[in-house]
Design a protein around this motif. Structure first.
Motif, short mmCIF file in Angstrom:
data_model
loop_
_atom_site.label_atom_id
_atom_site.label_comp_id
_atom_site.label_asym_id
_atom_site.label_seq_id
_atom_site.Cartn_x
_atom_site.Cartn_y
_atom_site.Cartn_z
N LEU A 14 0.85 -1.20 0.00
CA LEU A 14 0.00 0.00 0.00
C LEU A 14 0.88 1.25 0.00
O LEU A 14 0.65 2.22 -0.74
CB LEU A 14 -0.90 -0.02 1.24
CG LEU A 14 -1.97 1.06 1.34
CD1 LEU A 14 -3.07 0.82 0.30
CD2 LEU A 14 -2.59 1.07 2.73
N ARG A 15 1.93 1.23 0.83
CA ARG A 15 2.84 2.39 0.90
C ARG A 15 3.62 2.54 -0.40
O ARG A 15 3.84 3.66 -0.88
CB ARG A 15 3.80 2.24 2.08
CG ARG A 15 3.20 2.74 3.39
CD ARG A 15 4.14 2.54 4.54
NE ARG A 15 4.02 1.19 5.07
CZ ARG A 15 4.99 0.48 5.64
NH1 ARG A 15 6.19 0.99 5.75
NH2 ARG A 15 4.77 -0.73 6.09
N ILE A 16 4.05 1.41 -0.97
CA ILE A 16 4.77 1.48 -2.25
C ILE A 16 3.88 2.11 -3.32
O ILE A 16 4.30 3.03 -4.05
CB ILE A 16 5.21 0.06 -2.70
CG1 ILE A 16 6.25 -0.51 -1.76
CG2 ILE A 16 5.75 0.11 -4.13
CD1 ILE A 16 6.56 -2.00 -1.99
N MET A 17 2.64 1.65 -3.39
CA MET A 17 1.72 2.18 -4.40
C MET A 17 1.42 3.65 -4.15
O MET A 17 1.33 4.45 -5.09
CB MET A 17 0.42 1.37 -4.41
CG MET A 17 0.57 -0.04 -4.93
SD MET A 17 1.09 -0.12 -6.66
CE MET A 17 -0.45 0.24 -7.48
N ALA A 18 1.30 4.04 -2.86
CA ALA A 18 1.03 5.45 -2.53
C ALA A 18 2.21 6.32 -2.98
O ALA A 18 2.02 7.40 -3.56
CB ALA A 18 0.78 5.60 -1.04
N ALA A 19 3.42 5.85 -2.71
CA ALA A 19 4.62 6.63 -3.10
C ALA A 19 4.71 6.73 -4.61
O ALA A 19 4.96 7.83 -5.16
CB ALA A 19 5.87 5.97 -2.52
N LEU A 20 4.53 5.62 -5.31
CA LEU A 20 4.65 5.65 -6.77
C LEU A 20 3.52 6.45 -7.41
O LEU A 20 3.71 7.12 -8.41
CB LEU A 20 4.69 4.22 -7.33
CG LEU A 20 5.88 3.37 -6.89
CD1 LEU A 20 5.81 1.98 -7.53
CD2 LEU A 20 7.20 4.04 -7.25
N HIS A 21 2.33 6.40 -6.78
CA HIS A 21 1.21 7.18 -7.30
C HIS A 21 1.48 8.67 -7.13
O HIS A 21 1.21 9.47 -8.03
CB HIS A 21 -0.08 6.78 -6.57
CG HIS A 21 -1.32 7.35 -7.18
ND1 HIS A 21 -1.98 8.44 -6.66
CD2 HIS A 21 -2.02 7.00 -8.29
CE1 HIS A 21 -3.03 8.73 -7.41
NE2 HIS A 21 -3.08 7.87 -8.41
N PHE A 83 -5.13 1.49 -7.75
CA PHE A 83 -4.85 2.19 -6.49
C PHE A 83 -5.99 3.16 -6.16
O PHE A 83 -6.47 3.20 -5.02
CB PHE A 83 -3.52 2.94 -6.61
CG PHE A 83 -3.17 3.74 -5.39
CD1 PHE A 83 -2.76 3.10 -4.22
CD2 PHE A 83 -3.27 5.12 -5.38
CE1 PHE A 83 -2.44 3.82 -3.09
CE2 PHE A 83 -2.96 5.85 -4.25
CZ PHE A 83 -2.55 5.20 -3.11
N ARG A 84 -6.43 3.89 -7.17
CA ARG A 84 -7.52 4.84 -6.94
C ARG A 84 -8.81 4.10 -6.55
O ARG A 84 -9.55 4.53 -5.66
CB ARG A 84 -7.74 5.72 -8.18
CG ARG A 84 -6.71 6.83 -8.29
CD ARG A 84 -7.13 7.86 -9.32
NE ARG A 84 -7.11 7.30 -10.67
CZ ARG A 84 -6.07 7.38 -11.49
NH1 ARG A 84 -4.97 7.99 -11.11
NH2 ARG A 84 -6.12 6.85 -12.70
#
Lengths: 99, 187
Positions: A14-21, A83-84
């Motif tokens: 979740l954190r990886i996706m948040a950072a990349l997003h 992610f969204r």
């Protein structure tokens, strides 16, 4: 969306996706930088990135800067959509609980 | 997999914190080389003021400001895509620098300082204030800490070391920007 995205919902992913997003539109986030941003170890980050790449949510690009190998990760269009959708699902849970 | 409202709230908090950290790191990466460039130029400029008579200070600063403007434009052009900030970020930074310069000049014109000390101190205080405000408004805490450090140390020198103010400002304002720029490079 009927349910949570089980690939994304794991805490580190979740954190990886948040950072990349948050960093989308650039040239990707270097591995070491991403590790610091999400608070992961090398092995942990590598393993979860592989999972996300396998789902088509993340693309990994490997090249060299001088003689040093470099890995950059970026979110794919499918990954950004997923992610969204997952964050919308989480907000929906809160809205239902409040309503 | 069932997610409770508490877990959903915790996950959304985690997302928000990570996104904010990522955006801040991006902003720091963009700003870092500019701080180092201007820090070096400020160190040279203020050190020059320590050794040149006040009548020559303009000659000390003019080439440094030109180098800084050219260097900033060069840095803006060579930054990789995604680290240039939003469209027109460099033009906005230049406009802001021009506005700050005009403000400092207007304050000197209106208040006409009697000695040379205010000419050394005031620009450093304004830069400290600008970084503090920018860091607070844009949620970039390292900017705010850099601004506070420059402001406080400049005032400390004004009170305790007025005879050494040019060298002190070179160290704390110029050196502070360089150290701040290096700090911003670290995630």
């Amino acid at each position: 969306m009927d349910g949570p995205d089980e690939i994304i919902h794991q805490s580190l992913r979740l954190r990886i996706m948040a950072a990349l997003h948050a960093a989308r539109g650039g040239e990707g986030v270097e591995f070491n930088r991403l590790r610091a941003l999400v608070g992961a170890t090398d092995g942990n980050l590598g393993s979860h990135l592989t999972t996300l790449a396998g789902a088509g949510y993340v693309s990994l690009e490997k090249d060299f800067v001088g003689k040093k190998p470099r890995t950059r990760a970026s979110i794919s269009a499918d990954g950004a959509r997923a992610f969204r959708a997952h964050t919308d699902y989480l907000r929906g849970i809160l809205d239902s609980a409040e309503g | 997999m069932a997610i409770s409202p508490t877990q959903a709230a915790a996950a959304l908090d985690e997302i928000e914190a990570t996104e904010q950290r990522t955006r801040a790191a991006g902003g720091y990466a963009i700003a870092s080389p500019y701080l180092i460039l201007w820090g070096v130029l400020w160190t040279i400029g203020y050190a020059g003021c320590a050794f040149a008579p006040p009548a020559r200070w303009g000659l000390v600063w003019l080439p440094l400001v030109l180098i800084g403007a050219g260097g900033s434009a060069w840095l803006g052009g060579r930054a990789p895509k995604g680290r240039r900030g939003e469209g027109g970020a460099l033009a906005r930074s230049m406009a802001m620098a021009a506005a700050i310069g005009a403000f400092i000049g207007a304050v000197y014109y209106v208040f006409r300082p009697a000695g040379t000390l205010p000419y050394l101190v005031f620009p450093a205080l304004i830069v400290g204030l600008v970084y503090t405000l920018a860091g607070t408004v844009a949620r970039l805490p390292r900017f705010a800490w850099i601004g506070v450090a420059i402001f406080v140390l400049t005032m400390a020198g004004y009170v305790a070391l007025p005879d050494w103010m040019a060298l002190w400002t070179a160290a704390v304002a110029g050196g502070g920007l360089v150290l701040g720029g290096l700090w911003l490079r670290r995630v």
